[in-house]
Motif scaffolding. Structure first.
Motif, PDB file in Angstrom:
ATOM      1  N   GLU A  35       0.817  -1.187   0.034  1.00 25.53           N
ATOM      2  CA  GLU A  35      -0.092  -0.119   0.068  1.00 25.53           C
ATOM      3  C   GLU A  35       0.885   1.253   0.073  1.00 25.53           C
ATOM      4  O   GLU A  35       1.974   1.148   0.678  1.00 25.53           O
ATOM      5  N   ASP A 207      -2.775   5.463  -2.005  1.00 27.07           N
ATOM      6  CA  ASP A 207      -3.982   4.656  -2.082  1.00 27.07           C
ATOM      7  C   ASP A 207      -4.868   5.151  -0.859  1.00 27.07           C
ATOM      8  O   ASP A 207      -6.113   5.048  -0.999  1.00 27.07           O
ATOM      9  N   ARG A 208      -4.203   5.578   0.213  1.00 25.55           N
ATOM     10  CA  ARG A 208      -5.101   6.103   1.296  1.00 25.55           C
ATOM     11  C   ARG A 208      -4.416   7.390   1.672  1.00 25.55           C
ATOM     12  O   ARG A 208      -2.888   7.469   1.922  1.00 25.55           O
ATOM     13  N   GLU A 225      -9.799   7.061   1.635  1.00 28.30           N
ATOM     14  CA  GLU A 225      -9.495   6.205   0.523  1.00 28.30           C
ATOM     15  C   GLU A 225      -9.560   6.981  -0.900  1.00 28.30           C
ATOM     16  O   GLU A 225     -10.421   7.666  -0.982  1.00 28.30           O
ATOM     17  N   ARG A 230      -4.733   2.790 -10.991  1.00 30.34           N
ATOM     18  CA  ARG A 230      -3.303   2.847 -11.496  1.00 30.34           C
ATOM     19  C   ARG A 230      -2.936   2.154 -12.867  1.00 30.34           C
ATOM     20  O   ARG A 230      -3.807   1.181 -13.272  1.00 30.34           O
TER      21      ARG A 230
END
Length: 265
Positions: A35, A207-208, A225, A230
């Motif tokens: 992540e 991503d977050r 979020e 991608r």
């Protein structure tokens, strides 16, 4: 089980008069393997302190941080940090700056030839192979940061920690390096945590987005979020509804926190 678990972590520093300065309090966050997480918040909210705790450079006062089931309580090659200041040794070549970490981590497990190939592979990854024998004084700011990223990646860390790595660069260089980091993340699938003040940078890369409340005693205020597929193209995303919504959500959070600061003054 999460890959990285920040479990009720807090950090207190001693202050004058026997008092304590509570910088972070009850920080809870789970991060998955692979992540990309951006951490954002107002100045002084403890973003860099949190990153240093994850790196093992600063001990937690309460709670703990667990990486792949093992507590983080000291620095280690499984967590590499890229700072805003590239921190390259000026008397060494680009090659030798990267070689130092490689020697320490792989000195007993890779042959000399393998270590050489690994150094060059990581320099090529950040498009700096051509400058392997130059010294930092011969490089631009952006090139130095590329070498700093190569040095970190060459340790093959489980976590790549980025502490405002592009903050001192001009806008164009910053954009090129953001694209380079996205490409590296896509190619290697490694876990990245980045501290930033830049809302657009946070939305583009992450991503977050973890938004910290104001200090003292800062904690996680919101986690957003970022539902953008991608690979990401900054030009096409500029008007994408999900990009705009994410950007507005972060700005709203920061703006409301700024109003709280003004009201307290």
């Amino acid at each position: 089980m999460s890959y990285l678990k920040i479990d009720h972590a807090g950090k207190t520093f001693p202050a004058s008069g026997g008092r304590e300065n509570v910088v972070l309090q009850d920080v809870r966050l789970d991060i998955a393997k692979g992540e990309f997480v951006s951490v954002i918040g107002h100045s002084g909210c403890g973003k860099s302190t949190l990153l240093n705790m994850i790196a093992g450079l600063t001990e937690t006062t309460s709670g703990g941080i667990i990486l792949e089931g093992r507590e983080v309580n000291a620095p280690g090659p499984d967590r590499a940090v890229v700072f805003q200041n590239h921190s390259l040794l000026p008397w060494l070549s680009v090659y030798d700056n990267v070689k130092m970490g490689v020697q320490k981590v792989f000195g007993r497990t890779k042959t000399k030839a393998e270590r050489h190939d690994w150094i060059m592979q990581n320099l090529d990854l950040v498009q700096m192979g051509h400058a392997a024998h130059k010294r930092p004084g011969e490089l631009s700011g952006g090139m130095k940061q590329r070498v700093g990223i190569a040095r970190a990646l060459a340790m093959e860390p489980k976590l790549l920690l980025l502490d405002e790595p592009f903050g001192a660069l001009d806008a164009l260089t910053r954009a090129h390096l953001q694209d380079a980091v996205m490409e590296i993340h896509a190619r290697l699938g490694n876990t990245m945590i980045m501290i930033t003040h830049d809302v657009d940078e946070a939305v583009l890369l992450a991503d977050r987005i973890v938004m910290l409340t104001n200090g003292p005693a800062a904690t996680v205020g919101e986690v957003l979020e970022v539902p953008l597929a991608r690979p990401r193209d900054r030009i096409r995303l500029a008007s994408h509804p999900d990009y705009v919504r994410a950007r507005e959500a972060v700005l709203r959070f920061l703006y409301e926190r700024h109003r709280f600061v003004e009201a307290a003054e």
